[in-house]
Design a protein around this motif. Sequence first.
Motif, short mmCIF file in Angstrom:
data_model
loop_
_atom_site.label_atom_id
_atom_site.label_comp_id
_atom_site.label_asym_id
_atom_site.label_seq_id
_atom_site.Cartn_x
_atom_site.Cartn_y
_atom_site.Cartn_z
N ILE A 78 0.86 -1.19 0.00
CA ILE A 78 0.00 0.00 0.00
C ILE A 78 0.89 1.23 0.00
O ILE A 78 1.56 1.54 1.00
N GLN A 79 0.91 1.94 -1.12
CA GLN A 79 1.76 3.12 -1.25
C GLN A 79 0.95 4.38 -0.96
O GLN A 79 -0.17 4.52 -1.44
N VAL A 80 1.55 5.25 -0.18
CA VAL A 80 0.87 6.47 0.26
C VAL A 80 1.68 7.69 -0.15
O VAL A 80 2.83 7.84 0.26
N GLU A 81 1.11 8.53 -0.99
CA GLU A 81 1.71 9.82 -1.32
C GLU A 81 1.15 10.86 -0.36
O GLU A 81 -0.05 11.12 -0.35
N VAL A 82 2.03 11.43 0.46
CA VAL A 82 1.62 12.45 1.41
C VAL A 82 1.99 13.82 0.85
O VAL A 82 3.15 14.03 0.44
N LEU A 83 1.04 14.75 0.83
CA LEU A 83 1.36 16.09 0.36
C LEU A 83 2.36 16.74 1.30
O LEU A 83 2.11 16.85 2.51
N GLY A 84 3.48 17.15 0.75
CA GLY A 84 4.53 17.76 1.55
C GLY A 84 5.88 17.51 0.92
O GLY A 84 6.00 16.90 -0.14
N LYS A 85 6.92 17.98 1.60
CA LYS A 85 8.28 17.86 1.09
C LYS A 85 9.15 17.10 2.09
O LYS A 85 9.03 17.30 3.30
N ALA A 86 10.03 16.27 1.57
CA ALA A 86 10.89 15.45 2.42
C ALA A 86 11.78 16.32 3.31
O ALA A 86 12.11 15.93 4.44
N ALA A 87 12.16 17.48 2.83
CA ALA A 87 13.04 18.35 3.61
C ALA A 87 12.35 18.96 4.83
O ALA A 87 13.01 19.44 5.75
N SER A 88 11.02 18.94 4.84
CA SER A 88 10.24 19.47 5.96
C SER A 88 9.25 18.41 6.41
O SER A 88 8.10 18.40 5.95
N PRO A 89 9.67 17.46 7.24
CA PRO A 89 8.83 16.30 7.59
C PRO A 89 7.41 16.69 7.99
O PRO A 89 7.22 17.55 8.86
N TRP A 90 6.44 16.05 7.36
CA TRP A 90 5.05 16.43 7.56
C TRP A 90 4.53 16.06 8.94
O TRP A 90 3.47 16.55 9.37
N THR A 91 5.24 15.21 9.67
CA THR A 91 4.77 14.81 11.00
C THR A 91 5.05 15.86 12.07
O THR A 91 4.54 15.75 13.19
#
Length: 328
Positions: A78-91
């Motif tokens: 199950i692949q999940v595309e999360v809106l955001g950028k890797a350089a600024s962790p969305w968590t």
Amino acid sequence: MDTPGNPPRMTWHTTESPAGKSYFYSVAAYLIRVGAEPQVIYDPVSDLLGQFGPLTQSGRALRNDGSRRTNREGKVNIQVEVLGKAASPWTKGFDPAKKPNYRKLIAAGRAHNIPDDWPAGKPTASPSVSKKRDRNVWQTKGGHYGHCDVPGNDHWDPGAIDITIVPGKPPTGGSTPPASGGGTTAPSTTTTYTVRSGDTLSGIATRYSTTVAKLIALNALKDPNALAVGQKLKVPGKTTTPAAPKYEPFPGAAFFSPGRRSPIITAMGRRLVAVGCSAYSQGPGEHFTNADKASYAKWQRKLGYTGKAADGIPGKKSWDALKVPKQL
């Protein structure tokens, strides 16, 4: 899936776009346009959750590892595309307690028996950090992975997300499946659930805050996909009245146009097969085809429709009678 005997997993990506409701639909449309859809897209700001296709079928967001099709690795991937950028962790600053759709997404992963582990370790904090994309780990260990962990790929997303949030702790009374096989322990109390039309084992597991693996073990099921209406299943917990199953509302006759793509189409096809109205030589799939139309016409005739009324295009009355399970 190419290797359904291998453990299930969930693979996390970032879209490398801004987050927020205003970007959600345009990014989803872009992924479709370039043929790089995962199964799921999620926006951590608005809590919007979208699904491109069945969780049990291949996504298209990963590159192959030579001849090995990484999108099709494991029982599920199950692949999940999360809106955001890797350089600024969305968590960062993310509170799952305020995000019901995020919790549903994690529950769906657990319903497919995905362990709450990160077999390859935490995702990398920077593209400059070297991380081994271990083929043996990827192919043999179930759990959560970043795009940065997948052999044959060079992306470093999703960045240094907080793995105490992803996936977080299982709900009280539930459990997480073991990371590498092993037995399951029967719950101390059980009750009986009668299978209804449209039920799936994963849906029953979610309803009783348990896992598919525990239900399989508890009932010694040989084929968990072959549930029969009226079948008695042992489920954990005290006797309760389970919530009524949720069905897809009728989307309108115009929805069923040639080439329409949706997980609802797949779910409809599976129900048609289940009620003995299949005209499929393969599938069903997520595109509305002549095979779907012919199968639905069989269903209409089974309901007593005749002549032009059995045209293979769903109407509200016949759709409601088919009881297509609600899609995530």
